[in-house]
Design a protein around this motif. Structure first.
Motif, PDB file in Angstrom:
ATOM      1  N   ARG A 192      -6.399  12.425  17.067  1.00 23.45           N
ATOM      2  CA  ARG A 192      -7.610  11.967  16.298  1.00 23.45           C
ATOM      3  C   ARG A 192      -8.759  12.037  17.481  1.00 23.45           C
ATOM      4  O   ARG A 192     -10.073  12.098  17.271  1.00 23.45           O
ATOM      5  CB  ARG A 192      -7.735  10.689  15.780  1.00 23.45           C
ATOM      6  CG  ARG A 192      -8.226  10.564  14.458  1.00 23.45           C
ATOM      7  CD  ARG A 192      -8.153   9.446  13.601  1.00 23.45           C
ATOM      8  NE  ARG A 192      -7.909   8.131  14.396  1.00 23.45           N
ATOM      9  CZ  ARG A 192      -8.935   7.522  14.719  1.00 23.45           C
ATOM     10  NH1 ARG A 192     -10.157   7.898  14.432  1.00 23.45           N
ATOM     11  NH2 ARG A 192      -8.664   6.162  15.312  1.00 23.45           N
ATOM     12  N   SER A 218     -17.895   1.423   6.266  1.00 28.45           N
ATOM     13  CA  SER A 218     -16.877   1.984   5.204  1.00 28.45           C
ATOM     14  C   SER A 218     -17.482   2.519   4.079  1.00 28.45           C
ATOM     15  O   SER A 218     -18.837   2.483   3.878  1.00 28.45           O
ATOM     16  CB  SER A 218     -15.752   1.083   4.810  1.00 28.45           C
ATOM     17  OG  SER A 218     -16.244  -0.049   4.461  1.00 28.45           O
ATOM     18  N   GLN A 263     -20.515   6.581  10.213  1.00 29.19           N
ATOM     19  CA  GLN A 263     -19.686   6.173   8.915  1.00 29.19           C
ATOM     20  C   GLN A 263     -18.291   6.747   8.795  1.00 29.19           C
ATOM     21  O   GLN A 263     -17.948   7.532   9.778  1.00 29.19           O
ATOM     22  CB  GLN A 263     -20.411   7.141   7.773  1.00 29.19           C
ATOM     23  CG  GLN A 263     -21.801   6.631   7.172  1.00 29.19           C
ATOM     24  CD  GLN A 263     -22.368   7.461   5.832  1.00 29.19           C
ATOM     25  OE1 GLN A 263     -22.012   8.625   5.787  1.00 29.19           O
ATOM     26  NE2 GLN A 263     -22.963   6.682   5.077  1.00 29.19           N
ATOM     27  N   ALA A 264     -17.447   5.823   8.304  1.00 30.48           N
ATOM     28  CA  ALA A 264     -15.979   6.169   8.305  1.00 30.48           C
ATOM     29  C   ALA A 264     -15.930   7.873   7.918  1.00 30.48           C
ATOM     30  O   ALA A 264     -16.683   8.155   6.894  1.00 30.48           O
ATOM     31  CB  ALA A 264     -15.263   5.321   7.051  1.00 30.48           C
ATOM     32  N   GLY A 265     -14.942   8.330   8.427  1.00 31.70           N
ATOM     33  CA  GLY A 265     -14.720   9.835   8.064  1.00 31.70           C
ATOM     34  C   GLY A 265     -15.558  10.721   9.049  1.00 31.70           C
ATOM     35  O   GLY A 265     -15.154  12.017   9.009  1.00 31.70           O
ATOM     36  N   VAL A 284     -18.369   0.990  12.650  1.00 30.96           N
ATOM     37  CA  VAL A 284     -18.033   2.005  11.785  1.00 30.96           C
ATOM     38  C   VAL A 284     -18.129   1.179  10.505  1.00 30.96           C
ATOM     39  O   VAL A 284     -17.611   0.394  10.139  1.00 30.96           O
ATOM     40  CB  VAL A 284     -16.634   2.644  11.772  1.00 30.96           C
ATOM     41  CG1 VAL A 284     -16.361   3.619  10.813  1.00 30.96           C
ATOM     42  CG2 VAL A 284     -16.300   3.163  13.388  1.00 30.96           C
ATOM     43  N   ARG A 309     -12.761  11.746  12.329  1.00 33.75           N
ATOM     44  CA  ARG A 309     -12.122  10.851  11.470  1.00 33.75           C
ATOM     45  C   ARG A 309     -12.310   9.347  11.566  1.00 33.75           C
ATOM     46  O   ARG A 309     -11.238   8.375  11.501  1.00 33.75           O
ATOM     47  CB  ARG A 309     -10.643  11.070  10.957  1.00 33.75           C
ATOM     48  CG  ARG A 309     -10.489  12.709  10.761  1.00 33.75           C
ATOM     49  CD  ARG A 309      -9.375  13.460  10.162  1.00 33.75           C
ATOM     50  NE  ARG A 309      -8.238  12.725  11.186  1.00 33.75           N
ATOM     51  CZ  ARG A 309      -7.932  13.611  12.056  1.00 33.75           C
ATOM     52  NH1 ARG A 309      -8.502  14.536  12.394  1.00 33.75           N
ATOM     53  NH2 ARG A 309      -6.910  13.311  12.756  1.00 33.75           N
ATOM     54  N   MET A 310     -13.257   8.874  11.978  1.00 39.23           N
ATOM     55  CA  MET A 310     -13.510   7.274  12.232  1.00 39.23           C
ATOM     56  C   MET A 310     -13.057   6.408  10.864  1.00 39.23           C
ATOM     57  O   MET A 310     -13.630   6.830   9.897  1.00 39.23           O
ATOM     58  CB  MET A 310     -14.894   7.202  12.646  1.00 39.23           C
ATOM     59  CG  MET A 310     -15.521   7.709  14.218  1.00 39.23           C
ATOM     60  SD  MET A 310     -14.677   7.145  15.546  1.00 39.23           S
ATOM     61  CE  MET A 310     -15.784   5.567  15.559  1.00 39.23           C
ATOM     62  N   THR A 311     -12.793   5.426  11.470  1.00 42.92           N
ATOM     63  CA  THR A 311     -12.222   4.324  10.511  1.00 42.92           C
ATOM     64  C   THR A 311     -12.917   2.970  10.914  1.00 42.92           C
ATOM     65  O   THR A 311     -13.108   2.872  12.127  1.00 42.92           O
ATOM     66  CB  THR A 311     -10.677   4.136  10.313  1.00 42.92           C
ATOM     67  OG1 THR A 311     -10.183   3.573  11.356  1.00 42.92           O
ATOM     68  CG2 THR A 311      -9.766   5.668  10.200  1.00 42.92           C
ATOM     69  N   PRO A 312     -13.131   2.062   9.939  1.00 41.30           N
ATOM     70  CA  PRO A 312     -13.454   0.747  10.487  1.00 41.30           C
ATOM     71  C   PRO A 312     -12.585   0.070  11.578  1.00 41.30           C
ATOM     72  O   PRO A 312     -13.069  -0.822  12.145  1.00 41.30           O
ATOM     73  CB  PRO A 312     -13.383  -0.208   9.096  1.00 41.30           C
ATOM     74  CG  PRO A 312     -13.493   0.922   8.129  1.00 41.30           C
ATOM     75  CD  PRO A 312     -12.671   2.106   8.651  1.00 41.30           C
ATOM     76  N   GLU A 313     -11.281   0.484  11.609  1.00 42.33           N
ATOM     77  CA  GLU A 313     -10.475   0.027  12.597  1.00 42.33           C
ATOM     78  C   GLU A 313     -10.923   0.777  14.210  1.00 42.33           C
ATOM     79  O   GLU A 313     -10.353  -0.077  15.032  1.00 42.33           O
ATOM     80  CB  GLU A 313      -9.239   0.456  12.478  1.00 42.33           C
ATOM     81  CG  GLU A 313      -8.467  -0.580  11.254  1.00 42.33           C
ATOM     82  CD  GLU A 313      -9.039  -0.022   9.898  1.00 42.33           C
ATOM     83  OE1 GLU A 313      -9.194  -0.908   9.161  1.00 42.33           O
ATOM     84  OE2 GLU A 313      -9.171   1.104   9.814  1.00 42.33           O
ATOM     85  N   ASP A 314     -11.639   1.403  14.190  1.00 41.13           N
ATOM     86  CA  ASP A 314     -12.262   2.103  15.297  1.00 41.13           C
ATOM     87  C   ASP A 314     -13.388   1.065  16.118  1.00 41.13           C
ATOM     88  O   ASP A 314     -14.071   1.502  17.009  1.00 41.13           O
ATOM     89  CB  ASP A 314     -12.581   3.448  15.282  1.00 41.13           C
ATOM     90  CG  ASP A 314     -11.377   4.362  15.088  1.00 41.13           C
ATOM     91  OD1 ASP A 314     -11.511   5.256  14.272  1.00 41.13           O
ATOM     92  OD2 ASP A 314     -10.380   4.328  15.492  1.00 41.13           O
TER      93      ASP A 314
END
Length: 126
Positions: free
Chosen positions: A67, A126, A13-15, A124, A85-90
């Protein structure tokens, strides 16, 4: 010959945080610098972190600096990439790569590495 196998990918999950592990086998004495790359769908493969053999600072790309932490365990022959702090861009396929050189100044250049893992998918939500 050196073999690299990535593990630890999947859905996150994101974050949240994710740790990827690169397990090195074979002629581990031939392994110098190890780096992580990633390739998102439709994009070029990019280097994100590298760690030299022996003392010295790790290298990080600007896109993940602050990060991400890369670490190395010589007894286990593993290199771990911890991403916070994973984001969909990862979201991407993540690869580890190795070179016999202890350190390469142009560590982000793919052609510097002669051993690659098969890659592992990270998704990931969002």
């Amino acid at each position: 010959q050196v073999r690299l196998v990535e593990s630890g990918g999947g859905f996150v999950q994101a974050g949240t945080s994710l740790a990827l592990t690169c397990t090195i086998s074979g002629r581990t004495s031939n392994v110098g610098m190890v780096s992580w790359f990633r390739q998102a769908q439709g994009k070029e493969r990019e280097a994100i972190a590298g760690i030299r053999r022996g003392p010295g600072p790790a290298s990080y790309s600007d896109s993940v600096k602050g990060r991400v932490t890369i670490s190395r365990d010589y007894t286990q022959n593993t290199v771990t990439l911890l991403m916070n702090r994973m984001t969909p861009e990862d979201a991407a396929v993540y690869y580890c790569a190795a070179t016999p050189l202890l350190y390469v100044n142009n560590w982000a250049t793919r052609r510097m590495y002669d051993a690659w893992g098969q890659g592992i998918q990270v998704t990931v939500s969002s």
